[in-house]
Motif scaffolding. Structure first.
Motif, PDB file in Angstrom:
ATOM      1  N   UNK A   1      38.733  42.776  35.755  1.00  0.00           N
ATOM      2  CA  UNK A   1      38.550  41.855  36.868  1.00  0.00           C
ATOM      3  C   UNK A   1      39.904  41.385  37.377  1.00  0.00           C
ATOM      4  N   UNK A   2      40.040  41.319  38.681  1.00  0.00           N
ATOM      5  CA  UNK A   2      41.306  40.911  39.290  1.00  0.00           C
ATOM      6  C   UNK A   2      41.479  39.410  39.289  1.00  0.00           C
ATOM      7  N   UNK A   3      40.381  38.678  39.441  1.00  0.00           N
ATOM      8  CA  UNK A   3      40.416  37.219  39.374  1.00  0.00           C
ATOM      9  C   UNK A   3      39.239  36.756  38.531  1.00  0.00           C
ATOM     10  N   UNK A   4      39.516  35.968  37.519  1.00  0.00           N
ATOM     11  CA  UNK A   4      38.463  35.387  36.695  1.00  0.00           C
ATOM     12  C   UNK A   4      38.160  33.986  37.199  1.00  0.00           C
TER      13      UNK A   4
ATOM     14  N   UNK B   1      32.926  34.184  32.249  1.00  0.00           N
ATOM     15  CA  UNK B   1      31.821  35.132  32.346  1.00  0.00           C
ATOM     16  C   UNK B   1      31.740  35.900  33.658  1.00  0.00           C
ATOM     17  N   UNK B   2      32.559  35.567  34.645  1.00  0.00           N
ATOM     18  CA  UNK B   2      32.457  36.298  35.903  1.00  0.00           C
ATOM     19  C   UNK B   2      33.758  36.153  36.700  1.00  0.00           C
ATOM     20  N   UNK B   3      33.867  37.005  37.719  1.00  0.00           N
ATOM     21  CA  UNK B   3      35.047  36.954  38.550  1.00  0.00           C
ATOM     22  C   UNK B   3      34.947  37.910  39.722  1.00  0.00           C
ATOM     23  N   UNK B   4      36.091  38.343  40.212  1.00  0.00           N
ATOM     24  CA  UNK B   4      36.162  39.169  41.409  1.00  0.00           C
ATOM     25  C   UNK B   4      36.936  40.449  41.087  1.00  0.00           C
ATOM     26  N   UNK B   5      36.401  41.544  41.556  1.00  0.00           N
ATOM     27  CA  UNK B   5      37.084  42.827  41.417  1.00  0.00           C
ATOM     28  C   UNK B   5      37.374  43.376  42.804  1.00  0.00           C
ATOM     29  N   UNK B   6      38.626  43.665  43.072  1.00  0.00           N
ATOM     30  CA  UNK B   6      39.006  44.197  44.370  1.00  0.00           C
ATOM     31  C   UNK B   6      38.653  45.680  44.477  1.00  0.00           C
ATOM     32  N   UNK B   7      38.250  46.094  45.656  1.00  0.00           N
ATOM     33  CA  UNK B   7      37.881  47.486  45.919  1.00  0.00           C
ATOM     34  C   UNK B   7      38.852  48.095  46.920  1.00  0.00           C
ATOM     35  N   UNK B   8      38.954  49.410  46.893  1.00  0.00           N
ATOM     36  CA  UNK B   8      39.827  50.111  47.846  1.00  0.00           C
ATOM     37  C   UNK B   8      39.205  50.092  49.238  1.00  0.00           C
TER      38      UNK B   8
END
Length: 248
Positions: free
Chosen positions: A234-237, A241-248
């Motif tokens: 994950x790029x930002x927690x 238990x959760x966060x943000x994942x950046x996509x291309x």
């Protein structure tokens, strides 16, 4: 691009902030301004902490106001975002980055492509048992009957009909025959969300980045059909238990 993927480092959020404690639940009343839309979408639109700067773009009067920060995290869904892009069909001299949920890719005007990045809200992969299903209306003013039927079918297929039948079943923000209604304050203050599976019923045409899924995830609930990944991916927690994942 911001990145906070250390296992010991996450955004510390005061999930009991006064901004929403002050207001009791009441029927949704549509209003035209950006602030009015945020009120109309309560409690989905409740403010929370995110280093990418959550914002309702419908509250923006001119693009110059977006130049005050390097990045923004729009919270509107497809229908409301289309109004923003109709008002501002091109970014002009704006340099700030806008982060959108990946499913909104198709409505972004080509003129905005250089300013736009995409992400996916993601839960950390972990083994967890639950004894309660909480069905949550995904957006106000939607025809949820068909969506609820579809959600139940998906749950029965995923969990098995016997296990589904044994679980306690609650409903939040709408009343359904056969489900025990739970009021907002009990959802926030009483229910042990770490033993629940939250199921959002319906689409999210008005809001894409909703407080409820963040809150439930941060309290340890699983969100049905939300993608999972290792915490290190994950790029930002936003919580353990959760966060943000950046996509291309």
């Amino acid at each position: 691009m911001p990145r906070m993927n250390q296992s010991s480092e996450f955004i510390k959020v005061d999930w009991f902030q006064k901004s929403w404690q002050k207001r009791p639940f009441q029927p949704f009343v549509p209003m035209a301004s950006g602030t009015g839309i945020a009120w109309y979408l309560w409690p989905y639109s409740t403010a929370y902490c995110n280093p990418l700067n959550p914002i309702f773009l419908t509250s923006v009067k001119d693009l110059k106001s977006l130049s005050t920060k390097e990045s923004w995290f729009p919270r509107e869904g497809m229908e409301l975002l289309s109004l923003f892009f109709k008002k501002f069909p091109e970014p002009k001299s704006l340099k700030s980055a806008l982060y959108f949920e990946s499913y909104l890719r198709g409505i972004i005007p080509e003129a905005w492509f250089k300013q736009v990045k995409f992400y996916q809200q993601t839960q950390t992969a972990r083994e967890q048992s639950f004894d309660t299903l909480i069905f949550i209306l995904a957006n106000p003013d939607i025809n949820w009957q068909h969506s609820l039927k579809l959600a139940i079918e998906q749950l029965e297929q995923s969990l098995g009909k016997r296990r589904y039948a044994r679980l306690k079943k609650l409903s939040l923000l709408f009343e359904v025959k056969g489900l025990e209604p739970i009021v907002w304050n009990d959802f926030v203050f009483v229910t042990d969300l770490s033993k629940s599976l939250c199921v959002f019923v319906g689409e999210k045409p008005l809001i894409s980045d909703d407080f409820i899924s963040h809150f439930a995830s941060a309290k340890g609930s699983q969100i049905f059909l939300m993608p999972t990944a290792a915490k290190s991916d994950l790029d930002i927690l936003l919580s353990p238990y959760h966060g943000i994942r950046f996509l291309d």
